[in-house]
Design a protein around this motif. Structure first.
Motif, mmCIF file in Angstrom:
data_model
loop_
_atom_site.group_PDB
_atom_site.id
_atom_site.type_symbol
_atom_site.label_atom_id
_atom_site.label_comp_id
_atom_site.label_asym_id
_atom_site.label_seq_id
_atom_site.Cartn_x
_atom_site.Cartn_y
_atom_site.Cartn_z
ATOM 1 N N ILE A 71 -26.211 29.942 -35.624
ATOM 2 C CA ILE A 71 -26.114 29.683 -37.058
ATOM 3 C C ILE A 71 -25.111 30.666 -37.634
ATOM 4 O O ILE A 71 -25.174 31.870 -37.350
ATOM 5 C CB ILE A 71 -27.470 29.856 -37.762
ATOM 6 C CG1 ILE A 71 -28.494 28.859 -37.216
ATOM 7 C CG2 ILE A 71 -27.329 29.691 -39.271
ATOM 8 C CD1 ILE A 71 -29.894 29.065 -37.753
ATOM 9 N N ALA A 72 -24.187 30.182 -38.422
ATOM 10 C CA ALA A 72 -23.238 31.040 -39.123
ATOM 11 C C ALA A 72 -23.144 30.562 -40.567
ATOM 12 O O ALA A 72 -23.087 29.356 -40.825
ATOM 13 C CB ALA A 72 -21.863 31.000 -38.467
ATOM 14 N N VAL A 73 -23.170 31.513 -41.494
ATOM 15 C CA VAL A 73 -23.088 31.206 -42.918
ATOM 16 C C VAL A 73 -22.049 32.131 -43.528
ATOM 17 O O VAL A 73 -21.938 33.303 -43.147
ATOM 18 C CB VAL A 73 -24.448 31.432 -43.624
ATOM 19 C CG1 VAL A 73 -24.354 31.060 -45.106
ATOM 20 C CG2 VAL A 73 -25.545 30.623 -42.946
ATOM 21 N N SER A 133 -21.212 37.141 -45.086
ATOM 22 C CA SER A 133 -21.325 36.219 -43.963
ATOM 23 C C SER A 133 -22.521 36.632 -43.115
ATOM 24 O O SER A 133 -22.969 37.782 -43.155
ATOM 25 C CB SER A 133 -20.044 36.206 -43.107
ATOM 26 O OG SER A 133 -19.868 37.448 -42.449
ATOM 27 N N LEU A 134 -23.034 35.680 -42.353
ATOM 28 C CA LEU A 134 -24.213 35.908 -41.511
ATOM 29 C C LEU A 134 -24.035 35.131 -40.222
ATOM 30 O O LEU A 134 -23.570 33.996 -40.223
ATOM 31 C CB LEU A 134 -25.474 35.429 -42.237
ATOM 32 C CG LEU A 134 -26.768 35.385 -41.421
ATOM 33 C CD1 LEU A 134 -27.298 36.799 -41.194
ATOM 34 C CD2 LEU A 134 -27.828 34.537 -42.116
ATOM 35 N N ARG A 135 -24.415 35.765 -39.091
ATOM 36 C CA ARG A 135 -24.453 35.040 -37.824
ATOM 37 C C ARG A 135 -25.673 35.479 -37.036
ATOM 38 O O ARG A 135 -26.131 36.626 -37.132
ATOM 39 C CB ARG A 135 -23.182 35.270 -37.001
ATOM 40 C CG ARG A 135 -23.018 36.664 -36.439
ATOM 41 C CD ARG A 135 -21.667 36.808 -35.720
ATOM 42 N NE ARG A 135 -21.489 38.158 -35.212
ATOM 43 C CZ ARG A 135 -21.635 38.506 -33.927
ATOM 44 N NH1 ARG A 135 -21.973 37.595 -33.037
ATOM 45 N NH2 ARG A 135 -21.440 39.749 -33.537
ATOM 46 N N THR A 136 -26.249 34.565 -36.260
ATOM 47 C CA THR A 136 -27.413 34.856 -35.442
ATOM 48 C C THR A 136 -27.004 35.054 -33.999
ATOM 49 O O THR A 136 -25.977 34.543 -33.543
ATOM 50 C CB THR A 136 -28.435 33.713 -35.519
ATOM 51 O OG1 THR A 136 -27.840 32.507 -34.995
ATOM 52 C CG2 THR A 136 -28.866 33.476 -36.966
ATOM 53 N N LEU A 242 -21.818 26.551 -44.050
ATOM 54 C CA LEU A 242 -22.833 26.671 -43.001
ATOM 55 C C LEU A 242 -22.335 25.968 -41.755
ATOM 56 O O LEU A 242 -21.799 24.861 -41.828
ATOM 57 C CB LEU A 242 -24.147 26.025 -43.449
ATOM 58 C CG LEU A 242 -25.198 25.748 -42.357
ATOM 59 C CD1 LEU A 242 -25.789 27.050 -41.823
ATOM 60 C CD2 LEU A 242 -26.281 24.821 -42.870
ATOM 61 N N ARG A 243 -22.505 26.626 -40.593
ATOM 62 C CA ARG A 243 -22.197 25.983 -39.320
ATOM 63 C C ARG A 243 -23.411 26.107 -38.400
ATOM 64 O O ARG A 243 -23.989 27.199 -38.259
ATOM 65 C CB ARG A 243 -20.995 26.654 -38.647
ATOM 66 C CG ARG A 243 -20.568 25.913 -37.352
ATOM 67 C CD ARG A 243 -19.510 26.674 -36.567
ATOM 68 N NE ARG A 243 -20.062 27.922 -36.049
ATOM 69 C CZ ARG A 243 -19.508 29.114 -36.229
ATOM 70 N NH1 ARG A 243 -18.388 29.233 -36.909
ATOM 71 N NH2 ARG A 243 -20.080 30.205 -35.730
ATOM 72 N N ARG A 245 -24.569 25.351 -34.462
ATOM 73 C CA ARG A 245 -24.315 24.964 -33.082
ATOM 74 C C ARG A 245 -25.665 24.945 -32.382
ATOM 75 O O ARG A 245 -26.153 25.967 -31.893
ATOM 76 C CB ARG A 245 -23.351 25.944 -32.417
ATOM 77 C CG ARG A 245 -21.941 25.865 -32.995
ATOM 78 C CD ARG A 245 -21.041 26.944 -32.446
ATOM 79 N NE ARG A 245 -19.672 26.813 -32.953
ATOM 80 C CZ ARG A 245 -18.771 27.791 -32.948
ATOM 81 N NH1 ARG A 245 -19.089 28.977 -32.433
ATOM 82 N NH2 ARG A 245 -17.565 27.594 -33.439
ATOM 83 N N LEU A 246 -26.277 23.775 -32.360
ATOM 84 C CA LEU A 246 -27.661 23.654 -31.923
ATOM 85 C C LEU A 246 -27.849 24.110 -30.482
ATOM 86 O O LEU A 246 -28.856 24.749 -30.150
ATOM 87 C CB LEU A 246 -28.128 22.209 -32.103
ATOM 88 C CG LEU A 246 -29.609 21.928 -31.893
ATOM 89 C CD1 LEU A 246 -30.460 22.800 -32.806
ATOM 90 C CD2 LEU A 246 -29.908 20.450 -32.127
ATOM 91 N N GLY A 247 -26.891 23.805 -29.613
ATOM 92 C CA GLY A 247 -27.015 24.220 -28.216
ATOM 93 C C GLY A 247 -27.068 25.730 -28.083
ATOM 94 O O GLY A 247 -27.902 26.273 -27.343
ATOM 95 N N ASP A 248 -26.176 26.437 -28.783
ATOM 96 C CA ASP A 248 -26.178 27.902 -28.754
ATOM 97 C C ASP A 248 -27.477 28.456 -29.318
ATOM 98 O O ASP A 248 -28.030 29.444 -28.805
ATOM 99 C CB ASP A 248 -25.003 28.455 -29.565
ATOM 100 C CG ASP A 248 -23.658 28.171 -28.914
ATOM 101 O OD1 ASP A 248 -23.651 27.750 -27.747
ATOM 102 O OD2 ASP A 248 -22.621 28.361 -29.578
#
Length: 317
Positions: A71-73, A133-136, A242-243, A245-248
């Motif tokens: 997830i990236a925001v 910004s945010l990334r998991t 918002l992006r 990437r369900l597989g990741d």
């Protein structure tokens, strides 16, 4: 099948969306390997007023989106983040502030410690700039329980970082921190807030080149950069992006999610049903590797673009 489907929806006050919108114009663009949905929706006056008062930029902003993460925001509003928070809080009948109060960060602190923490948080919010910004990056499996690993980047005012570091007390590495009392380790440029939980939750703000990077624990800074690159990609425009990437997301979260299912802490999910859900998610991810949503607010209207990338092996026919 390729081409555009067009439509207009008008809402009555009795309809769920009619609480927020007067009307919405929509377009669906279907191509062999992509599906894109566009909408332009007129907000009702009660929702427009707080946003118009912010003086948001009249055009979508250039955004710096993390290049990795399930997830990236990213967001940039042309207005300080504190003002955006206050506007959304007003629109939601104080829901944001109520949620923050419900965390109970100050319940067990002395009056003096409560005042010090309140002053620091107010100082932090007042010094925030316009973008974030945010990334998991999955879970940290090294503590008593798995904890989410993420990187929240905040843009402060020019002197925001040094001012906050100067406000917090300094401790040696050997000193035991007190829960709920922010501090800076001697010789570092990281602001920490221990919250107990067996030393697995200690939100920490690290100084970047021109920004803050916030994680749930000081050890997560190194973990974030051992994993896929935390660099950013520009060229994306909007006020909010918002992006997914369900597989990741599935791959990086499976072990942590299974731990909570084994402890009965995932509502309505056993380990078996969780594994089944994750397998279904992986199957979807093989067909739809990436979903992005960009939103902008301009002159009383909300513009949304939702884009699905389809796998070349499963194109739309």
């Amino acid at each position: 099948l390729s081409g555009d489907l067009l439509g207009r929806m008008a809402f009555t006050p009795e309809e769920p969306l009619g609480q927020y919108f007067e009307r919405s114009d929509c377009r669906l663009d279907i191509q062999p390997n992509t599906i894109t949905f566009y909408s332009r929706s007129a907000l009702k006056e009660d929702w427009r007023a707080p946003l118009d008062g912010l003086g948001l930029s009249t055009s979508p902003q250039e955004l710096s989106v993390p290049s990795s993460g399930g997830i990236a925001v990213a967001g940039s509003f042309g207005a300080p983040l504190q003002a955006v928070w206050n506007a959304v809080n007003e629109m939601s009948n104080n829901a944001l502030n109520d949620q923050f109060t419900g965390l109970g960060l100050m319940d067990e602190l002395s009056v003096a410690d409560q005042e010090a923490l309140s002053a620091l948080l107010l100082n932090l919010s007042a010094r925030l700039g316009e973008s974030f910004s945010l990334r998991t990056a999955g879970f940290d499996l090294n503590g008593l329980v798995p904890m989410p690993v993420f990187d929240l980047r905040l843009e402060p005012e020019a002197d925001g970082i040094s001012a906050l570091l100067a406000q917090a007390p300094t401790q040696t590495k050997e000193a035991l921190p007190r829960n709920g009392v922010p501090y800076v380790v001697e010789g570092s440029e990281a602001l920490r807030l221990p919250l107990g939980w067996g030393d697995i939750v200690e939100p920490t703000a690290f100084q970047g080149e021109n920004d803050w990077h916030l994680t749930l624990h000081p050890a997560h800074e190194a973990m974030m950069y051992e994993r896929p690159s935390g660099s950013t990609m520009s060229g994306k425009k909007g006020h909010l992006y918002l992006r997914l990437r369900l597989g990741d997301l599935v791959e990086s979260s499976r072990e942590g999610a299974r731990f909570y299912a084994e402890q009965g802490m995932v509502s309505g999910r056993s380990v078996a049903s969780l594994d089944e859900m994750l397998s279904e998610a992986e199957s979807i991810a093989q067909r739809v590797p990436e979903l992005t949503v960009a939103a902008s607010y301009v002159a009383g209207e909300l513009f949304v673009e939702m884009h699905l990338e389809l796998s070349p092996t499963s194109p739309v026919e």
